[in-house]
Write an enzyme that holds these catalytic residues in place. Structure first.
Site, PDB file in Angstrom:
ATOM      1  N   VAL A  14      47.048  44.230  42.108  1.00 44.19           N
ATOM      2  CA  VAL A  14      47.110  42.860  41.598  1.00 44.19           C
ATOM      3  C   VAL A  14      47.790  42.808  40.236  1.00 44.19           C
ATOM      4  O   VAL A  14      48.656  41.957  39.982  1.00 44.19           O
ATOM      5  CB  VAL A  14      45.684  42.250  41.524  1.00 44.19           C
ATOM      6  CG1 VAL A  14      45.732  40.839  40.987  1.00 44.19           C
ATOM      7  CG2 VAL A  14      45.026  42.271  42.898  1.00 44.19           C
ATOM      8  N   ARG A  45      44.186  53.224  33.177  1.00 43.45           N
ATOM      9  CA  ARG A  45      43.808  54.598  32.803  1.00 43.45           C
ATOM     10  C   ARG A  45      45.036  55.495  32.750  1.00 43.45           C
ATOM     11  O   ARG A  45      45.132  56.381  31.927  1.00 43.45           O
ATOM     12  CB  ARG A  45      42.801  55.154  33.820  1.00 43.45           C
ATOM     13  CG  ARG A  45      41.456  54.491  33.733  1.00 43.45           C
ATOM     14  CD  ARG A  45      40.583  54.888  34.889  1.00 43.45           C
ATOM     15  NE  ARG A  45      41.195  54.547  36.171  1.00 43.45           N
ATOM     16  CZ  ARG A  45      40.550  54.445  37.316  1.00 43.45           C
ATOM     17  NH1 ARG A  45      39.255  54.674  37.341  1.00 43.45           N
ATOM     18  NH2 ARG A  45      41.170  54.125  38.439  1.00 43.45           N
ATOM     19  N   VAL A 133      39.112  34.869  45.417  1.00 45.54           N
ATOM     20  CA  VAL A 133      38.828  34.543  46.825  1.00 45.54           C
ATOM     21  C   VAL A 133      40.125  34.183  47.535  1.00 45.54           C
ATOM     22  O   VAL A 133      40.877  33.328  47.061  1.00 45.54           O
ATOM     23  CB  VAL A 133      37.846  33.353  46.941  1.00 45.54           C
ATOM     24  CG1 VAL A 133      37.559  33.041  48.405  1.00 45.54           C
ATOM     25  CG2 VAL A 133      36.547  33.647  46.212  1.00 45.54           C
ATOM     26  N   GLY A 135      43.067  35.623  47.976  1.00 41.95           N
ATOM     27  CA  GLY A 135      44.335  35.898  47.277  1.00 41.95           C
ATOM     28  C   GLY A 135      45.267  34.717  47.082  1.00 41.95           C
ATOM     29  O   GLY A 135      45.197  34.024  46.071  1.00 41.95           O
ATOM     30  N   ILE A 137      45.604  31.801  48.653  1.00 41.29           N
ATOM     31  CA  ILE A 137      45.228  30.415  48.982  1.00 41.29           C
ATOM     32  C   ILE A 137      44.535  29.802  47.762  1.00 41.29           C
ATOM     33  O   ILE A 137      43.514  30.333  47.315  1.00 41.29           O
ATOM     34  CB  ILE A 137      44.249  30.358  50.182  1.00 41.29           C
ATOM     35  CG1 ILE A 137      44.790  31.149  51.374  1.00 41.29           C
ATOM     36  CG2 ILE A 137      43.939  28.921  50.567  1.00 41.29           C
ATOM     37  CD1 ILE A 137      43.827  31.228  52.557  1.00 41.29           C
ATOM     38  N   GLU A 191      41.172  50.379  53.288  1.00 40.64           N
ATOM     39  CA  GLU A 191      40.757  51.400  52.323  1.00 40.64           C
ATOM     40  C   GLU A 191      40.261  52.641  53.066  1.00 40.64           C
ATOM     41  O   GLU A 191      39.809  52.547  54.217  1.00 40.64           O
ATOM     42  CB  GLU A 191      39.579  50.883  51.490  1.00 40.64           C
ATOM     43  CG  GLU A 191      39.857  49.619  50.708  1.00 40.64           C
ATOM     44  CD  GLU A 191      40.689  49.868  49.464  1.00 40.64           C
ATOM     45  OE1 GLU A 191      40.691  51.010  48.965  1.00 40.64           O
ATOM     46  OE2 GLU A 191      41.347  48.922  49.013  1.00 40.64           O
ATOM     47  N   ASP A 202      32.685  42.335  51.475  1.00 39.17           N
ATOM     48  CA  ASP A 202      33.762  41.680  50.724  1.00 39.17           C
ATOM     49  C   ASP A 202      33.752  40.172  51.050  1.00 39.17           C
ATOM     50  O   ASP A 202      33.785  39.329  50.152  1.00 39.17           O
ATOM     51  CB  ASP A 202      35.094  42.325  51.114  1.00 39.17           C
ATOM     52  CG  ASP A 202      36.297  41.599  50.563  1.00 39.17           C
ATOM     53  OD1 ASP A 202      36.652  41.855  49.413  1.00 39.17           O
ATOM     54  OD2 ASP A 202      36.883  40.764  51.289  1.00 39.17           O
ATOM     55  N   LYS A 206      32.939  36.638  48.682  1.00 41.44           N
ATOM     56  CA  LYS A 206      33.839  35.473  48.642  1.00 41.44           C
ATOM     57  C   LYS A 206      33.099  34.212  49.075  1.00 41.44           C
ATOM     58  O   LYS A 206      33.257  33.150  48.469  1.00 41.44           O
ATOM     59  CB  LYS A 206      35.047  35.716  49.548  1.00 41.44           C
ATOM     60  CG  LYS A 206      35.940  36.845  49.040  1.00 41.44           C
ATOM     61  CD  LYS A 206      36.957  37.233  50.103  1.00 41.44           C
ATOM     62  CE  LYS A 206      37.886  38.321  49.617  1.00 41.44           C
ATOM     63  NZ  LYS A 206      38.703  38.871  50.710  1.00 41.44           N
ATOM     64  N   GLY A 303      47.201  41.231  48.687  1.00 40.41           N
ATOM     65  CA  GLY A 303      48.550  41.755  48.465  1.00 40.41           C
ATOM     66  C   GLY A 303      48.992  41.433  47.047  1.00 40.41           C
ATOM     67  O   GLY A 303      48.616  40.408  46.486  1.00 40.41           O
TER      68      GLY A 303
HETATM   69  N1  LIG Z   1      44.224  44.050  46.274  1.00 35.51           N
HETATM   70  C1  LIG Z   1      44.255  42.751  46.556  1.00 35.51           C
HETATM   71  O1  LIG Z   1      45.103  42.277  47.300  1.00 35.51           O
HETATM   72  C2  LIG Z   1      43.230  41.841  45.927  1.00 35.51           C
HETATM   73  C3  LIG Z   1      43.161  40.495  46.352  1.00 35.51           C
HETATM   74  C4  LIG Z   1      42.276  39.625  45.719  1.00 35.51           C
HETATM   75  C5  LIG Z   1      41.465  40.095  44.705  1.00 35.51           C
HETATM   76  N2  LIG Z   1      41.521  41.428  44.343  1.00 35.51           N
HETATM   77  C6  LIG Z   1      40.670  41.871  43.252  1.00 35.51           C
HETATM   78  O2  LIG Z   1      41.519  42.230  42.160  1.00 35.51           O
HETATM   79  C7  LIG Z   1      40.925  43.270  41.391  1.00 35.51           C
HETATM   80  C8  LIG Z   1      41.891  44.444  41.291  1.00 35.51           C
HETATM   81  O3  LIG Z   1      42.175  44.922  42.591  1.00 35.51           O
HETATM   82  P1  LIG Z   1      43.381  45.950  42.888  1.00 35.51           P
HETATM   83  O4  LIG Z   1      43.539  46.001  44.354  1.00 35.51           O
HETATM   84  O5  LIG Z   1      44.559  45.624  42.033  1.00 35.51           O
HETATM   85  O6  LIG Z   1      42.727  47.316  42.373  1.00 35.51           O
HETATM   86  P2  LIG Z   1      43.475  48.692  42.092  1.00 35.51           P
HETATM   87  O7  LIG Z   1      44.774  48.756  42.800  1.00 35.51           O
HETATM   88  O8  LIG Z   1      42.466  49.765  42.329  1.00 35.51           O
HETATM   89  O9  LIG Z   1      43.786  48.637  40.521  1.00 35.51           O
HETATM   90  C9  LIG Z   1      42.820  48.753  39.535  1.00 35.51           C
HETATM   91  C10 LIG Z   1      43.493  48.988  38.197  1.00 35.51           C
HETATM   92  O10 LIG Z   1      42.479  49.035  37.194  1.00 35.51           O
HETATM   93  C11 LIG Z   1      42.714  50.178  36.377  1.00 35.51           C
HETATM   94  N3  LIG Z   1      41.423  50.644  35.867  1.00 35.51           N
HETATM   95  C12 LIG Z   1      40.333  51.006  36.553  1.00 35.51           C
HETATM   96  N4  LIG Z   1      39.340  51.381  35.696  1.00 35.51           N
HETATM   97  C13 LIG Z   1      39.848  51.254  34.464  1.00 35.51           C
HETATM   98  C14 LIG Z   1      39.346  51.494  33.148  1.00 35.51           C
HETATM   99  N5  LIG Z   1      38.098  51.950  32.954  1.00 35.51           N
HETATM  100  N6  LIG Z   1      40.147  51.267  32.105  1.00 35.51           N
HETATM  101  C15 LIG Z   1      41.416  50.809  32.285  1.00 35.51           C
HETATM  102  N7  LIG Z   1      41.954  50.567  33.492  1.00 35.51           N
HETATM  103  C16 LIG Z   1      41.175  50.785  34.571  1.00 35.51           C
HETATM  104  C17 LIG Z   1      43.340  51.192  37.306  1.00 35.51           C
HETATM  105  O11 LIG Z   1      44.005  52.139  36.508  1.00 35.51           O
HETATM  106  P3  LIG Z   1      44.900  53.331  37.115  1.00 35.51           P
HETATM  107  O12 LIG Z   1      46.061  52.660  37.798  1.00 35.51           O
HETATM  108  O13 LIG Z   1      45.336  54.069  35.950  1.00 35.51           O
HETATM  109  O14 LIG Z   1      44.000  54.068  38.052  1.00 35.51           O
HETATM  110  C18 LIG Z   1      44.271  50.301  38.123  1.00 35.51           C
HETATM  111  O15 LIG Z   1      45.480  50.093  37.451  1.00 35.51           O
HETATM  112  C19 LIG Z   1      39.606  43.602  42.102  1.00 35.51           C
HETATM  113  O16 LIG Z   1      38.567  42.862  41.506  1.00 35.51           O
HETATM  114  C20 LIG Z   1      39.858  43.107  43.516  1.00 35.51           C
HETATM  115  O17 LIG Z   1      38.654  42.771  44.201  1.00 35.51           O
HETATM  116  C21 LIG Z   1      42.383  42.284  44.929  1.00 35.51           C
END
Ligand SMILES: NC(=O)c1ccc[n+]([C@@H]2O[C@H](COP(=O)([O-])OP(=O)(O)OC[C@H]3O[C@@H](n4cnc5c(N)ncnc54)[C@H](OP(=O)(O)O)[C@@H]3O)[C@@H](O)[C@H]2O)c1
Length: 434
Positions: A14, A45, A133, A135, A137, A191, A202, A206, A303
């Site tokens: 994201v 990180r 919730v 993404g 929409i 995942e 999940d 939502k 996404g």
């Molecule tokens: N994926 C989707 O399509 C989607 C859709 C809707 C909502 N969401 C929500 O959006 C949020 C992020 O999801 P994501 O899919 O983008 O997750 P992700 O790909 O796992 O990315 C998480 C990011 O947070 C960083 N991070 C984790 N712990 C950290 C810390 N202690 N200090 C600094 N940085 C830290 C990670 O760093 P590193 O890269 O260095 O590991 C990574 O860059 C979540 O709440 C998820 O539920 C996601």
């Protein structure tokens, strides 16, 4: 007019999507706002390994989120880390430092959104959570603004793209869940630990947020009955089709005379309903209101780019509020309990049910099962049996007329003790009125 400044914590799916849009679409964004949105700090990180869009110019890169949330130049912090531990600290510290916050974190907002929102209002800062919730929409804006004048009576959603992808692929190809899941994992759609998606957690987070917005109640995940899709098999689609239905993981929040019934569970839905047309990783939300009646919202549920749009649009909204000096005054979670929307257990709901059995065949099985149903005052509607090669693992289906979930649970419990069953019966509600 000077720019509004942003710090982004989390550069995963994201965060990287939002950053790319902020860079590529900067000119349009500043035309729409009348001022620019400028990223001044980013954090992850492994920040040193990340390639940032060149158009962002000079930006503080750090692995320590505290440097972002206390940065004197940052006005809005985007928390895109996920989880509940560090994310909560990031939000609390940002608010304590007078920063406005945008978050995509459904888990955190579903479990303690009301506390975070109260703190934000006290601090006089803005908070936005559209990306949490569905993404792509804009369903928060719909419920909080678009149809807020209506009185919502029911909300149904396909809220988890991964499980919808798995179910629709199983349906198309008659493949078992395990095969479709491993393929989805190999393609990066699911995942490595798929539990949050296929066990319904999940979608439950939502639904907790959507129901809170739609009904103005303090809904928590614990108020929602949850059941995942692990037990659905290709034969269930075969039987569902014979009944002119299909199977989807449905999040539902319905007002009844008893109170609000909340569930995330696989259900039979008519093939003719608009929800049945939601295929693959798409999400949809269907809202029914007293005055506006039905409205339906559809789009990509996840996404980097669709979710990135939601984050960037939230940043724009908060930036406008910062410029016009109007922080939120009322939390979407802060309504007093209204009584009529009090969550009640799903066991009071009345539905027709689909009961699927796998048995070691012998005479008298149907009579035995029918006897148990009759003893719970449940009326049998139909018995279906597709041709099968073996009598030792024979599937068949019984559908029953509308009855309470409690009666069905009692019947299933008693049936589960029968020695001719290969596994406990699978009971799915039939949402025939959708
Ligand atoms: N994926 C989707 O399509 C989607 C859709 C809707 C909502 N969401 C929500 O959006 C949020 C992020 O999801 P994501 O899919 O983008 O997750 P992700 O790909 O796992 O990315 C998480 C990011 O947070 C960083 N991070 C984790 N712990 C950290 C810390 N202690 N200090 C600094 N940085 C830290 C990670 O760093 P590193 O890269 O260095 O590991 C990574 O860059 C979540 O709440 C998820 O539920 C996601």
């Amino acid at each position: 007019m000077g720019d509004v400044t942003v710090g982004i914590v989390g550069l995963g799916n994201v965060g990287s999507g939002a950053l790319a849009i902020l860079a590529e679409n900067a000119a349009q964004i500043s035309v729409k706002l009348g001022f620019g949105l400028r990223v001044v700090a980013v954090c992850s990180r492994t920040v040193q390994t990340k390639t940032l869009p060149a158009a962002l110019g000079s930006v503080l890169r750090t692995a320590d989120w505290r440097e972002v949330v206390t940065h004197p130049e940052v006005q809005i912090v985007a928390e895109l880390v996920g989880g509940t531990a560090v994310a909560r600290e990031i939000l609390d510290t940002a608010i304590a430092n007078g920063k406005s916050v945008v978050t995509a974190n459904k888990e955190l907002m579903a479990s303690c959104g009301h506390e975070i929102w109260d703190r934000a209002i006290q601090a006089g800062i803005n908070l936005a959570m559209e990306a949490s919730v569905c993404g792509g929409i804009p369903i928060h804006a719909v419920l909080r603004e678009g149809i807020s004048g209506d009185r919502v009576t029911a909300l149904y959603g396909i809220l988890n793209g991964t499980s919808n992808y798995i179910l629709t692929e199983m349906e198309k190809r008659s493949e078992p869940l395990a095969a479709v899941l491993s393929e989805a994992q190999a393609l990066g759609y699911a995942e490595a630990d798929p539990s949050a998606d296929i066990d319904g957690f999940d979608a439950r987070s939502k639904l907790a947020i959507l129901a809170a917005l739609a009904f103005g109640e303090k809904i928590t995940p614990a108020d929602i009955f949850v059941e995942g899709i692990r037990r659905i098999s290709p034969m269930d689609f075969q039987y569902a089709h014979t009944l002119q239905h299909t199977i989807r993981l449905v999040g539902a929040a319905r007002q009844t005379s008893d109170g609000l019934i909340l569930s995330v569970r696989p259900a039979l839905i008519p093939q003719s309903t608009i929800l049945a047309g939601v295929q693959g990783a798409y999400n949809a939300v269907w809202v029914k209101g007293v005055y506006g009646e039905d409205t339906f919202y559809y789009g990509r549920g996840a996404g980097p780019r669709p979710t990135g749009v939601a984050v960037v649009s939230d940043l724009m909204r908060v930036a406008r509020e910062i410029r016009s000096g109007s922080p939120e005054r009322v939390s979407p979670f802060a309504h007093e309990r209204l009584g009529e929307y009090r969550p009640v257990p799903v066991t009071v709901q009345k539905r027709a049910y689909y009961l699927r059995f796998r048995v070691d065949d012998r005479p008298g099985i149907i009579a035995k099962l029918a006897g148990i149903l009759a003893s719970k005052n449940i009326s049998l509607e139909s018995v279906l049996q597709e041709p099968c090669d073996t009598k030792h693992d024979l599937p068949f289906v019984i559908t029953v007329e509308p009855t309470s979930e409690q009666s069905i649970r009692d019947a299933v419990e008693e049936m589960s003790r029968l020695d001719f069953l290969r596994e406990p019966p699978l009971a799915l509600p039939m949402e025939t009125s959708l």
